[in-house]
Design an enzyme around this catalytic site. Sequence first.
Site, PDB file in Angstrom:
ATOM      1  CB  SER A   2      19.765  -9.488 -36.147  1.00  0.00           C
ATOM      2  OG  SER A   2      20.059  -9.974 -34.861  1.00  0.00           O
ATOM      3  CD  GLU A  96      13.004 -13.956 -34.444  1.00  0.00           C
ATOM      4  OE1 GLU A  96      13.907 -13.235 -34.003  1.00  0.00           O
ATOM      5  OE2 GLU A  96      12.645 -13.939 -35.623  1.00  0.00           O
ATOM      6  CG  HIS A 126      17.430 -14.273 -35.181  1.00  0.00           C
ATOM      7  ND1 HIS A 126      16.743 -13.150 -34.794  1.00  0.00           N
ATOM      8  CD2 HIS A 126      18.693 -13.872 -35.446  1.00  0.00           C
ATOM      9  CE1 HIS A 126      17.559 -12.115 -34.812  1.00  0.00           C
ATOM     10  NE2 HIS A 126      18.744 -12.526 -35.208  1.00  0.00           N
TER      11      HIS A 126
END
Length: 181
Positions: A2, A96, A126
């Site tokens: 991320s 995602e 994600h």
Amino acid sequence: DSAGGALCVTTLVALRDSNVPLPAGVMLISPWVELSDTSRGSWERNAQYDYLDSDLARYFAKVYAAGQDMGDPRLSPLNADLRGLPPIHIEVGECEVLLDQVVAFAARAQCAEVDVRLVLAEDMVHVFPLFTVVVPQEEEGRTPEPFRAFERFALFVEEHIPLAISLKESPVSRSRGANDA
């Protein structure tokens, strides 16, 4: 993963620009490479599947940017000069919300002649590889996708990091394996 994935890429760019030796390769999980993006098609298409909410993403981006331009390549590596970076392995879920920006980043890296391996994992959200803690190692005789991602990471390491290969083939590791039997 991320935001940490973006931080990894911006660090690589800074190291390259400072003429510091770069690592042999980099592995990214669902990298958030464009802070200002909460409107690409995947945000809408995958909102019903992914748990990352656009309002929360905007809030995190604002806090992280701390008043700086979110398009600055030091914050959003999608906008960075990616030439000269080491090989990159990217895992991203097809379900995602960051999917489109990750695909765009991989395409930009390839245009910059970076060796990029992009894996679009079917039905995954994600940072899906982190779900190994909640998914059984085997389901109906097959390995679930989070575990398969780590298998791909291992192959990437073996391919790009000579030390890992030499350790695997060393007499110490072979003898250790023989003692374990």
